[in-house]
Design a protein around this motif. Sequence first.
Motif, PDB file in Angstrom:
ATOM      1  N   GLY A   1      -3.692  13.410 -13.673  1.00 32.64           N
ATOM      2  CA  GLY A   1      -3.055  12.251 -14.255  1.00 32.64           C
ATOM      3  C   GLY A   1      -2.344  11.395 -13.216  1.00 32.64           C
ATOM      4  N   ILE A   2      -1.698  12.043 -12.245  1.00 35.03           N
ATOM      5  CA  ILE A   2      -1.023  11.310 -11.179  1.00 35.03           C
ATOM      6  C   ILE A   2      -2.051  10.608 -10.285  1.00 35.03           C
ATOM      7  N   ILE A   3      -3.178  11.239 -10.062  1.00 34.55           N
ATOM      8  CA  ILE A   3      -4.241  10.615  -9.267  1.00 34.55           C
ATOM      9  C   ILE A   3      -4.725   9.333  -9.952  1.00 34.55           C
ATOM     10  N   ILE A   4      -4.916   9.381 -11.261  1.00 30.44           N
ATOM     11  CA  ILE A   4      -5.302   8.188 -12.010  1.00 30.44           C
ATOM     12  C   ILE A   4      -4.203   7.131 -11.945  1.00 30.44           C
ATOM     13  N   THR A   5      -2.943   7.573 -12.001  1.00 30.78           N
ATOM     14  CA  THR A   5      -1.818   6.639 -11.891  1.00 30.78           C
ATOM     15  C   THR A   5      -1.820   5.945 -10.535  1.00 30.78           C
ATOM     16  N   ALA A   6      -2.176   6.687  -9.476  1.00 29.36           N
ATOM     17  CA  ALA A   6      -2.266   6.082  -8.143  1.00 29.36           C
ATOM     18  C   ALA A   6      -3.358   5.017  -8.096  1.00 29.36           C
ATOM     19  N   VAL A   7      -4.462   5.271  -8.760  1.00 35.98           N
ATOM     20  CA  VAL A   7      -5.528   4.269  -8.840  1.00 35.98           C
ATOM     21  C   VAL A   7      -5.028   3.014  -9.542  1.00 35.98           C
ATOM     22  N   ALA A   8      -4.307   3.203 -10.648  1.00 36.34           N
ATOM     23  CA  ALA A   8      -3.781   2.055 -11.390  1.00 36.34           C
ATOM     24  C   ALA A   8      -2.744   1.287 -10.575  1.00 36.34           C
TER      25      ALA A   8
ATOM     26  N   VAL B   1      -0.729  15.450  -1.259  1.00 38.83           N
ATOM     27  CA  VAL B   1       0.616  15.897  -1.639  1.00 38.83           C
ATOM     28  C   VAL B   1       0.541  16.881  -2.800  1.00 38.83           C
ATOM     29  N   ALA B   2      -0.337  16.602  -3.776  1.00 43.95           N
ATOM     30  CA  ALA B   2      -0.505  17.515  -4.904  1.00 43.95           C
ATOM     31  C   ALA B   2      -0.976  18.888  -4.435  1.00 43.95           C
ATOM     32  N   VAL B   3      -1.888  18.909  -3.480  1.00 43.57           N
ATOM     33  CA  VAL B   3      -2.365  20.190  -2.928  1.00 43.57           C
ATOM     34  C   VAL B   3      -1.226  20.923  -2.236  1.00 43.57           C
ATOM     35  N   LEU B   4      -0.401  20.191  -1.497  1.00 43.96           N
ATOM     36  CA  LEU B   4       0.741  20.810  -0.812  1.00 43.96           C
ATOM     37  C   LEU B   4       1.746  21.387  -1.807  1.00 43.96           C
ATOM     38  N   LEU B   5       1.803  20.792  -3.003  1.00 42.81           N
ATOM     39  CA  LEU B   5       2.725  21.277  -4.033  1.00 42.81           C
ATOM     40  C   LEU B   5       2.134  22.407  -4.870  1.00 42.81           C
ATOM     41  N   GLY B   6       0.880  22.763  -4.609  1.00 42.61           N
ATOM     42  CA  GLY B   6       0.291  23.893  -5.312  1.00 42.61           C
ATOM     43  C   GLY B   6      -0.922  23.597  -6.149  1.00 42.61           C
ATOM     44  N   PHE B   7      -1.406  22.366  -6.152  1.00 38.72           N
ATOM     45  CA  PHE B   7      -2.614  22.032  -6.907  1.00 38.72           C
ATOM     46  C   PHE B   7      -3.813  22.686  -6.251  1.00 38.72           C
ATOM     47  N   ARG B   8      -4.544  23.486  -7.012  1.00 35.78           N
ATOM     48  CA  ARG B   8      -5.686  24.216  -6.478  1.00 35.78           C
ATOM     49  C   ARG B   8      -6.930  23.966  -7.337  1.00 35.78           C
ATOM     50  N   PRO B   9      -7.602  22.848  -7.131  1.00 32.46           N
ATOM     51  CA  PRO B   9      -8.832  22.588  -7.886  1.00 32.46           C
ATOM     52  C   PRO B   9      -9.916  23.582  -7.484  1.00 32.46           C
ATOM     53  N   HIS B  10     -10.674  24.024  -8.453  1.00 31.43           N
ATOM     54  CA  HIS B  10     -11.770  24.957  -8.167  1.00 31.43           C
ATOM     55  C   HIS B  10     -13.087  24.372  -8.661  1.00 31.43           C
TER      56      HIS B  10
ATOM     57  N   THR C   1       0.829  -1.206   0.000  1.00 32.72           N
ATOM     58  CA  THR C   1       0.000   0.000   0.000  1.00 32.72           C
ATOM     59  C   THR C   1       0.859   1.249   0.000  1.00 32.72           C
ATOM     60  N   ILE C   2       1.912   1.235   0.824  1.00 32.73           N
ATOM     61  CA  ILE C   2       2.823   2.382   0.864  1.00 32.73           C
ATOM     62  C   ILE C   2       3.495   2.571  -0.493  1.00 32.73           C
ATOM     63  N   GLY C   3       3.855   1.446  -1.133  1.00 31.43           N
ATOM     64  CA  GLY C   3       4.478   1.531  -2.448  1.00 31.43           C
ATOM     65  C   GLY C   3       3.577   2.159  -3.491  1.00 31.43           C
ATOM     66  N   SER C   4       2.271   1.897  -3.401  1.00 33.14           N
ATOM     67  CA  SER C   4       1.339   2.473  -4.368  1.00 33.14           C
ATOM     68  C   SER C   4       1.193   3.975  -4.176  1.00 33.14           C
ATOM     69  N   VAL C   5       1.570   4.483  -2.994  1.00 27.74           N
ATOM     70  CA  VAL C   5       1.575   5.929  -2.751  1.00 27.74           C
ATOM     71  C   VAL C   5       2.930   6.511  -3.128  1.00 27.74           C
ATOM     72  N   PHE C   6       3.998   5.807  -2.774  1.00 30.08           N
ATOM     73  CA  PHE C   6       5.357   6.311  -2.945  1.00 30.08           C
ATOM     74  C   PHE C   6       5.670   6.580  -4.413  1.00 30.08           C
ATOM     75  N   GLY C   7       5.309   5.643  -5.300  1.00 30.44           N
ATOM     76  CA  GLY C   7       5.616   5.807  -6.720  1.00 30.44           C
ATOM     77  C   GLY C   7       4.983   7.057  -7.323  1.00 30.44           C
ATOM     78  N   PRO C   8       3.658   7.234  -7.218  1.00 31.94           N
ATOM     79  CA  PRO C   8       3.040   8.444  -7.769  1.00 31.94           C
ATOM     80  C   PRO C   8       3.550   9.734  -7.135  1.00 31.94           C
ATOM     81  N   VAL C   9       3.854   9.703  -5.839  1.00 26.58           N
ATOM     82  CA  VAL C   9       4.373  10.910  -5.189  1.00 26.58           C
ATOM     83  C   VAL C   9       5.744  11.274  -5.743  1.00 26.58           C
ATOM     84  N   ILE C  10       6.605  10.280  -5.957  1.00 27.37           N
ATOM     85  CA  ILE C  10       7.920  10.538  -6.547  1.00 27.37           C
ATOM     86  C   ILE C  10       7.767  11.137  -7.938  1.00 27.37           C
TER      87      ILE C  10
ATOM     88  N   THR D   1      -4.963   7.113  -2.893  1.00 25.30           N
ATOM     89  CA  THR D   1      -5.285   8.197  -3.818  1.00 25.30           C
ATOM     90  C   THR D   1      -5.503   9.504  -3.071  1.00 25.30           C
ATOM     91  N   ALA D   2      -6.146   9.430  -1.913  1.00 25.40           N
ATOM     92  CA  ALA D   2      -6.337  10.632  -1.092  1.00 25.40           C
ATOM     93  C   ALA D   2      -4.993  11.184  -0.637  1.00 25.40           C
TER      94      ALA D   2
END
Length: 258
Positions: free
Chosen positions: A67-74, A128-137, A27-36, A122-123
């Motif tokens: 796209g990274i969120i979808i990659t995390a799902v995969a 992490v994406a939000v912390l990096l500046g992702f701002r969905p509106h 489970t950690i690996g499925s988070v680590f890869g997309p975050v990297i 995925t959450a």
Amino acid sequence: MKKHTFADTATMLRRNVRHTLRYPSMTIGSVFGPVIMLLLFVGVLGRTLGAGLPVGTGGYIGYLAPGIIITAVASGSMATAVAICVDLTEGIVDRFRTMPISRVAFLSAHVVNSMLTTVASTAAVTLVAVLLGFRPHATAGAWVGAIGLLLVLTFALTWLAVAFGLVSATPEAASNAPMLIVFLPFVGSAFAPASAMPAGVSQFAEYQPFTPAIETVRGLLTGTPIGHNGVIAVAWCVVIAAGGATWALSAFRQGRAQ
């Protein structure tokens, strides 16, 4: 036995959740890869790649994050295939077959557990994406649509991963079987628009299953046009779920991976 299916599934689910909590490495690996990948593409390549994007995507992080969120799902599919294969190779499934329990409880419990862990991973990637500046509106309705599509996609890919796990001879083979699922978003619109790719690659990227899902989630979260991508993404999910579930149930009944 049908009336006991839900109770049997709940029992199996508790077992799987305990295994996941006790051995969380997959489970950690499925988070680590997309975050990297998120850190690499945003921190190293973001300025260059973002220069060629259309206006309105919220910068490269706004384009990349869906796209990274979808990659995390995969990526969550790999852990599912391995978990199924480990149960088969260790012989516990033979014991289950001799017990008066629902035959589908074993598979459905793995599906539910995989969906729970994939939602959590995925959450985490989204945070992490939000912390990096992702701002969905997105509006509330758009959020519901995006989350709904992610859940449907997770369900579909999980059943396909279950089938991979059932037909794999070893856990190592099971970990390699879903690699096409994990890497398919790379040859899609996750990191760059399909229109910017060479002709043959562009056509493949446009018509493969992940691009409509990525474009739909991106459009819902950032306000870019979706077009027919939502309908196409759902249609792909139905096909993958139906094919994966049929394959998995057939393989389990025939005992192909014993």
